[in-house]
Design an enzyme around this catalytic site. Structure first.
Site, PDB file in Angstrom:
ATOM      1  N   GLU A 195       0.851  -1.213   0.000  1.00 56.41           N
ATOM      2  CA  GLU A 195       0.000   0.000   0.000  1.00 56.41           C
ATOM      3  C   GLU A 195       0.879   1.253   0.000  1.00 56.41           C
ATOM      4  O   GLU A 195       0.571   2.247  -0.664  1.00 56.41           O
ATOM      5  CB  GLU A 195      -0.942   0.011   1.206  1.00 56.41           C
ATOM      6  CG  GLU A 195      -1.974  -1.110   1.208  1.00 56.41           C
ATOM      7  CD  GLU A 195      -2.774  -1.194  -0.078  1.00 56.41           C
ATOM      8  OE1 GLU A 195      -3.146  -0.145  -0.629  1.00 56.41           O
ATOM      9  OE2 GLU A 195      -3.005  -2.320  -0.549  1.00 56.41           O
TER      10      GLU A 195
ATOM     11  N   TRP B 162       1.726   1.831  -3.404  1.00 50.54           N
ATOM     12  CA  TRP B 162       0.740   2.595  -4.196  1.00 50.54           C
ATOM     13  C   TRP B 162       0.956   4.093  -4.007  1.00 50.54           C
ATOM     14  O   TRP B 162       0.779   4.888  -4.929  1.00 50.54           O
ATOM     15  CB  TRP B 162      -0.691   2.215  -3.803  1.00 50.54           C
ATOM     16  CG  TRP B 162      -1.168   0.992  -4.525  1.00 50.54           C
ATOM     17  CD1 TRP B 162      -1.207  -0.282  -4.049  1.00 50.54           C
ATOM     18  CD2 TRP B 162      -1.656   0.930  -5.887  1.00 50.54           C
ATOM     19  NE1 TRP B 162      -1.688  -1.132  -5.017  1.00 50.54           N
ATOM     20  CE2 TRP B 162      -1.979  -0.413  -6.153  1.00 50.54           C
ATOM     21  CE3 TRP B 162      -1.850   1.877  -6.890  1.00 50.54           C
ATOM     22  CZ2 TRP B 162      -2.487  -0.837  -7.386  1.00 50.54           C
ATOM     23  CZ3 TRP B 162      -2.365   1.450  -8.122  1.00 50.54           C
ATOM     24  CH2 TRP B 162      -2.672   0.123  -8.359  1.00 50.54           C
TER      25      TRP B 162
ATOM     26  N   TRP C  15     -19.526  14.131 -19.190  1.00 52.21           N
ATOM     27  CA  TRP C  15     -19.926  14.223 -17.784  1.00 52.21           C
ATOM     28  C   TRP C  15     -21.183  15.090 -17.656  1.00 52.21           C
ATOM     29  O   TRP C  15     -21.355  16.055 -18.393  1.00 52.21           O
ATOM     30  CB  TRP C  15     -18.806  14.851 -16.937  1.00 52.21           C
ATOM     31  CG  TRP C  15     -17.531  14.068 -16.947  1.00 52.21           C
ATOM     32  CD1 TRP C  15     -16.330  14.462 -17.474  1.00 52.21           C
ATOM     33  CD2 TRP C  15     -17.317  12.756 -16.402  1.00 52.21           C
ATOM     34  NE1 TRP C  15     -15.384  13.484 -17.296  1.00 52.21           N
ATOM     35  CE2 TRP C  15     -15.952  12.417 -16.640  1.00 52.21           C
ATOM     36  CE3 TRP C  15     -18.118  11.831 -15.748  1.00 52.21           C
ATOM     37  CZ2 TRP C  15     -15.407  11.203 -16.230  1.00 52.21           C
ATOM     38  CZ3 TRP C  15     -17.565  10.622 -15.344  1.00 52.21           C
ATOM     39  CH2 TRP C  15     -16.232  10.316 -15.584  1.00 52.21           C
TER      40      TRP C  15
ATOM     41  N   ASN D 182     -10.748   3.009   2.911  1.00 55.30           N
ATOM     42  CA  ASN D 182     -10.371   2.871   1.501  1.00 55.30           C
ATOM     43  C   ASN D 182     -11.420   2.124   0.671  1.00 55.30           C
ATOM     44  O   ASN D 182     -11.747   2.526  -0.440  1.00 55.30           O
ATOM     45  CB  ASN D 182      -9.022   2.161   1.389  1.00 55.30           C
ATOM     46  CG  ASN D 182      -8.596   2.009  -0.055  1.00 55.30           C
ATOM     47  OD1 ASN D 182      -8.443   2.993  -0.767  1.00 55.30           O
ATOM     48  ND2 ASN D 182      -8.443   0.778  -0.508  1.00 55.30           N
TER      49      ASN D 182
ATOM     50  N   TRP E  19     -14.959  12.915 -12.277  1.00 57.15           N
ATOM     51  CA  TRP E  19     -14.060  12.536 -11.173  1.00 57.15           C
ATOM     52  C   TRP E  19     -13.408  13.768 -10.570  1.00 57.15           C
ATOM     53  O   TRP E  19     -13.080  13.793  -9.379  1.00 57.15           O
ATOM     54  CB  TRP E  19     -13.014  11.525 -11.649  1.00 57.15           C
ATOM     55  CG  TRP E  19     -12.122  11.971 -12.774  1.00 57.15           C
ATOM     56  CD1 TRP E  19     -12.353  11.819 -14.102  1.00 57.15           C
ATOM     57  CD2 TRP E  19     -10.864  12.659 -12.654  1.00 57.15           C
ATOM     58  NE1 TRP E  19     -11.307  12.362 -14.822  1.00 57.15           N
ATOM     59  CE2 TRP E  19     -10.386  12.879 -13.975  1.00 57.15           C
ATOM     60  CE3 TRP E  19     -10.083  13.100 -11.591  1.00 57.15           C
ATOM     61  CZ2 TRP E  19      -9.172  13.539 -14.237  1.00 57.15           C
ATOM     62  CZ3 TRP E  19      -8.877  13.742 -11.848  1.00 57.15           C
ATOM     63  CH2 TRP E  19      -8.433  13.964 -13.157  1.00 57.15           C
TER      64      TRP E  19
ATOM     65  N   TRP F 207      -8.605   8.790  -7.889  1.00 58.92           N
ATOM     66  CA  TRP F 207      -9.840   9.154  -8.606  1.00 58.92           C
ATOM     67  C   TRP F 207      -9.753   8.727 -10.068  1.00 58.92           C
ATOM     68  O   TRP F 207     -10.707   8.206 -10.639  1.00 58.92           O
ATOM     69  CB  TRP F 207     -10.131  10.660  -8.489  1.00 58.92           C
ATOM     70  CG  TRP F 207     -10.911  10.952  -7.248  1.00 58.92           C
ATOM     71  CD1 TRP F 207     -10.430  11.390  -6.051  1.00 58.92           C
ATOM     72  CD2 TRP F 207     -12.331  10.764  -7.058  1.00 58.92           C
ATOM     73  NE1 TRP F 207     -11.443  11.488  -5.128  1.00 58.92           N
ATOM     74  CE2 TRP F 207     -12.616  11.120  -5.719  1.00 58.92           C
ATOM     75  CE3 TRP F 207     -13.371  10.334  -7.865  1.00 58.92           C
ATOM     76  CZ2 TRP F 207     -13.917  11.063  -5.191  1.00 58.92           C
ATOM     77  CZ3 TRP F 207     -14.661  10.274  -7.344  1.00 58.92           C
ATOM     78  CH2 TRP F 207     -14.930  10.631  -6.032  1.00 58.92           C
TER      79      TRP F 207
HETATM   80  C1  FAD Z   1     -11.139   7.990  -4.568  1.00 61.17           C
HETATM   81  C2  FAD Z   1      -9.981   7.835  -3.615  1.00 61.17           C
HETATM   82  C3  FAD Z   1      -9.321   8.956  -3.124  1.00 61.17           C
HETATM   83  C4  FAD Z   1      -8.227   8.822  -2.266  1.00 61.17           C
HETATM   84  N1  FAD Z   1      -7.612   9.947  -1.781  1.00 61.17           N
HETATM   85  C5  FAD Z   1      -6.525   9.829  -0.972  1.00 61.17           C
HETATM   86  C6  FAD Z   1      -5.853  10.978  -0.469  1.00 61.17           C
HETATM   87  O1  FAD Z   1      -6.193  12.128  -0.770  1.00 61.17           O
HETATM   88  N2  FAD Z   1      -4.801  10.783   0.376  1.00 61.17           N
HETATM   89  C7  FAD Z   1      -4.367   9.531   0.722  1.00 61.17           C
HETATM   90  O2  FAD Z   1      -3.401   9.416   1.485  1.00 61.17           O
HETATM   91  N3  FAD Z   1      -4.968   8.443   0.233  1.00 61.17           N
HETATM   92  C8  FAD Z   1      -6.032   8.536  -0.596  1.00 61.17           C
HETATM   93  N4  FAD Z   1      -6.645   7.401  -1.058  1.00 61.17           N
HETATM   94  C9  FAD Z   1      -6.027   6.084  -0.795  1.00 61.17           C
HETATM   95  C10 FAD Z   1      -6.502   5.346   0.466  1.00 61.17           C
HETATM   96  O3  FAD Z   1      -7.891   5.307   0.523  1.00 61.17           O
HETATM   97  C11 FAD Z   1      -5.975   5.941   1.759  1.00 61.17           C
HETATM   98  O4  FAD Z   1      -4.584   6.147   1.663  1.00 61.17           O
HETATM   99  C12 FAD Z   1      -6.227   5.004   2.946  1.00 61.17           C
HETATM  100  O5  FAD Z   1      -7.607   4.765   3.078  1.00 61.17           O
HETATM  101  C13 FAD Z   1      -5.684   5.632   4.213  1.00 61.17           C
HETATM  102  O6  FAD Z   1      -5.996   4.843   5.321  1.00 61.17           O
HETATM  103  P1  FAD Z   1      -4.841   4.108   6.128  1.00 61.17           P
HETATM  104  O7  FAD Z   1      -3.724   5.047   6.407  1.00 61.17           O
HETATM  105  O8  FAD Z   1      -5.479   3.441   7.299  1.00 61.17           O
HETATM  106  O9  FAD Z   1      -4.380   3.036   5.051  1.00 61.17           O
HETATM  107  P2  FAD Z   1      -3.445   1.744   5.191  1.00 61.17           P
HETATM  108  O10 FAD Z   1      -4.172   0.604   4.596  1.00 61.17           O
HETATM  109  O11 FAD Z   1      -2.951   1.583   6.562  1.00 61.17           O
HETATM  110  O12 FAD Z   1      -2.262   2.099   4.177  1.00 61.17           O
HETATM  111  C14 FAD Z   1      -1.027   2.687   4.605  1.00 61.17           C
HETATM  112  C15 FAD Z   1      -0.692   3.872   3.745  1.00 61.17           C
HETATM  113  O13 FAD Z   1      -0.522   3.486   2.387  1.00 61.17           O
HETATM  114  C16 FAD Z   1      -0.955   4.524   1.521  1.00 61.17           C
HETATM  115  N5  FAD Z   1      -2.062   4.022   0.702  1.00 61.17           N
HETATM  116  C17 FAD Z   1      -2.976   3.095   1.022  1.00 61.17           C
HETATM  117  N6  FAD Z   1      -3.797   2.861  -0.024  1.00 61.17           N
HETATM  118  C18 FAD Z   1      -3.397   3.677  -1.013  1.00 61.17           C
HETATM  119  C19 FAD Z   1      -3.852   3.908  -2.348  1.00 61.17           C
HETATM  120  N7  FAD Z   1      -4.866   3.233  -2.887  1.00 61.17           N
HETATM  121  N8  FAD Z   1      -3.200   4.838  -3.098  1.00 61.17           N
HETATM  122  C20 FAD Z   1      -2.149   5.514  -2.591  1.00 61.17           C
HETATM  123  N9  FAD Z   1      -1.672   5.340  -1.331  1.00 61.17           N
HETATM  124  C21 FAD Z   1      -2.295   4.433  -0.555  1.00 61.17           C
HETATM  125  C22 FAD Z   1      -1.439   5.660   2.407  1.00 61.17           C
HETATM  126  O14 FAD Z   1      -0.388   6.578   2.574  1.00 61.17           O
HETATM  127  C23 FAD Z   1      -1.772   4.944   3.698  1.00 61.17           C
HETATM  128  O15 FAD Z   1      -1.702   5.769   4.829  1.00 61.17           O
HETATM  129  C24 FAD Z   1      -7.771   7.521  -1.908  1.00 61.17           C
HETATM  130  C25 FAD Z   1      -8.437   6.401  -2.397  1.00 61.17           C
HETATM  131  C26 FAD Z   1      -9.533   6.548  -3.240  1.00 61.17           C
HETATM  132  C27 FAD Z   1     -10.230   5.325  -3.757  1.00 61.17           C
END
Ligand code: FAD
Length: 473
Positions: free
Chosen positions: A269, A272, A300, A335, A353, A376
């Site tokens: 993650e 990502w 859109w 997420n 989006w 997005w």
């Molecule tokens: C439409 C949409 C918009 C999003 N906008 C953001 C945003 O503005 N900022 C943001 O940090 N994340 C965003 N995310 C990704 C993700 O949802 C969040 O990072 C995650 O939910 C944060 O929770 P966590 O720290 O408990 O995640 P964990 O599962 O604990 O993941 C650890 C870290 O990995 C990174 N991460 C996890 N998933 C993703 C992902 N899909 N893409 C990129 N990095 C990721 C984050 O930095 C996160 O803190 C978005 C996802 C979607 C679908």
């Protein structure tokens, strides 16, 4: 000598190479933060709230020596250099296109005046330009990107808090003058209840997550469970570094090999996040323009009313309404639910989006230009490694799969509290008696679905199928 340490998205003392450099120079340190007020991606409301508290914590850790400014950084830096006779400025790099342009201009201007400028990587495991595919180009697909990263991963150990910081005293500017907190109305009570911004809060979150990392891979998709790290806002403002996470997680794997799968899944993650920054760096239009050209003229819809219902959590689809209300209350959304609400906006409602991205930007405490825009675009099907266009999340099935007891829905949509699990994700299918027994009057206490998902899905697929076939970006 005197050295200005310009804090930006690195609001921490540990593993902060710019701060370390100032100490290495044996300089008197002038720590500053500038709230820049030009450029299209000013921090949204929730981020501003976070930033205030994070700066407050950092300032305390630096014995209240921070200088706070607002405006164009170049004249501010030049005036400060004049006042203090500083001869060096150091910072950690940032990667948004406007940020890169600002930093490049400042570096050139300062160096032309004989000021030493040094910048460092503290935000990412890998600089976005370091990772290339076999053709020497940037990656557009995640899996080979992350494989390449892992193959070359020798991540430097994180730096400690610098000893013997000589901080220049005399800062007088009151943080409150930056006006980051909401006042009329003060909508931040849910944020205050949920979060502890700052480096100490970030370290506590990491320690807490590591103690419950077992099961991450399996449980991270279930929004009612607290299975993910909740580190995202801390990472967004750099209160903790990815290097710190990387090493903490690898230590855990060495101690408890049985946790390896969960730990590696968590690191992917973080991968990502690295990939999103890689894309943003190589495609600076990522926040505004679809990466895939054939989406450039997507039809859109313009529908303020539909956008309002979505953003206020009044769509009539419980999992979506729960997510949007969680976001409004806490500045965060799980997420899995982010993916469901985003798919609903772009595919069921055919709203762009970019509108969803803008709402998230304003309301998320973890708003991050790279992650938000890449995610997005991924959901909309127009980004790198995007979800295929025909993948339209069904909000009922997603709810039933990932929130089978409706626990998450009931937490955020209390008007459905008494409805049984078999109807919690589709209250309009419950009998009149069941609804009455649960105290629900559809259209009065809770809305009917604003669109019929099956019809909306067909409409979206028809439009998506008519897009030009080319997949070039
Ligand atoms: C439409 C949409 C918009 C999003 N906008 C953001 C945003 O503005 N900022 C943001 O940090 N994340 C965003 N995310 C990704 C993700 O949802 C969040 O990072 C995650 O939910 C944060 O929770 P966590 O720290 O408990 O995640 P964990 O599962 O604990 O993941 C650890 C870290 O990995 C990174 N991460 C996890 N998933 C993703 C992902 N899909 N893409 C990129 N990095 C990721 C984050 O930095 C996160 O803190 C978005 C996802 C979607 C679908």
């Amino acid at each position: 000598m005197k050295c200005i340490v310009w804090f930006r998205k690195d609001l921490r003392l540990t593993d902060n190479p710019a701060l370390q450099e100032a100490v290495r120079l044996k300089a008197q340190i002038i720590p500053i933060f500038i709230l820049e007020n030009s450029g299209p991606w000013q921090p949204g409301g929730a981020s501003r709230w976070w930033l205030h508290h994070s700066l407050h914590q950092l300032n305390s850790a630096l014995n209240n020596s921070m200088h706070f400014y607002q405006g164009d950084p170049l004249p501010i830096l030049l005036e400060l250099i004049k006042q203090t006779q500083a001869t060096a400025v150091v910072w950690n790099r940032r990667y948004g296109p406007e940020e890169i342009a600002v930093d490049t201009r400042i570096k050139t201007e300062l160096e032309a005046r004989g000021i030493g400028v040094k910048s460092f990587n503290s935000h990412l495991l890998f600089e976005p330009w370091e990772i290339q595919n076999n053709q020497g180009k940037f990656f557009q697909v995640f899996t080979p990107f992350w494989k390449k990263c892992l193959a070359r991963a020798r991540i430097e150990p994180p730096l400690p808090i610098p000893a013997n910081m000589q901080l220049m005293s005399g800062a007088t500017f009151d943080l409150k003058k930056l006006g980051l907190l909401p006042t009329k109305p003060d909508w931040a009570s849910g944020l205050r209840q949920t979060w502890t911004p700052g480096e100490v809060g970030a370290q506590q979150k990491l320690a807490n997550f590591i103690s419950r990392i077992a099961g991450y891979k399996q449980n991270r998709n279930y929004p009612a469970q607290q299975a993910t790290s909740l580190l995202s806002p801390h990472l967004a403002w750099g209160e903790i570094s990815v290097r710190q996470l990387w090493h903490a997680i690898h230590t855990q794997i060495r101690l408890y090999p049985v946790l390896e799968q969960d730990a590696l899944n968590f690191l992917s993650e973080i991968g990502w996040r690295e990939f999103s920054y890689h894309l943003l760096y190589h495609v600076p239009t990522l926040p505004t323009h679809p990466l895939r050209q054939q989406f450039a003229n997507f039809p859109w819809q313009q529908d303020e009313n539909a956008l309002r219902k979505w953003s206020q959590g009044q769509t009539g689809y419980p999992i979506i309404d729960a997510g949007m209300r969680e976001l409004w209350h806490t500045g965060y959304m799980h997420n899995r639910v982010r993916m469901i609400v985003a798919s609903f906006l772009v595919k069921d409602l055919l709203l762009s989006w970019q509108q969803g991205e803008a709402w998230f930007w304003d309301t998320l405490v973890d708003a991050d230009l790279a992650n938000n825009s890449a995610s997005w675009q991924w959901v909309a099907g127009c980004g790198a490694d995007a979800a295929p266009y025909f993948r339209v999340f069904n909000p009922v099935l997603q709810g039933e799969k990932f929130d089978p007891e409706g626990e998450y829905v009931k937490r955020w949509v209390p008007e459905l509290d008494l409805l049984s699990a078999d109807y919690i994700h589709k209250p309009w299918q419950a009998s009149a008696i069941k609804l009455k027994g649960a105290g629900i009057e559809l259209g009065v206490t809770y809305p009917f679905p604003m669109v019929d998902h099956e019809k909306a899905r067909h409409r979206a697929l028809e439009i998506y199928q008519e897009l030009p076939r080319s997949t070039s970006s």
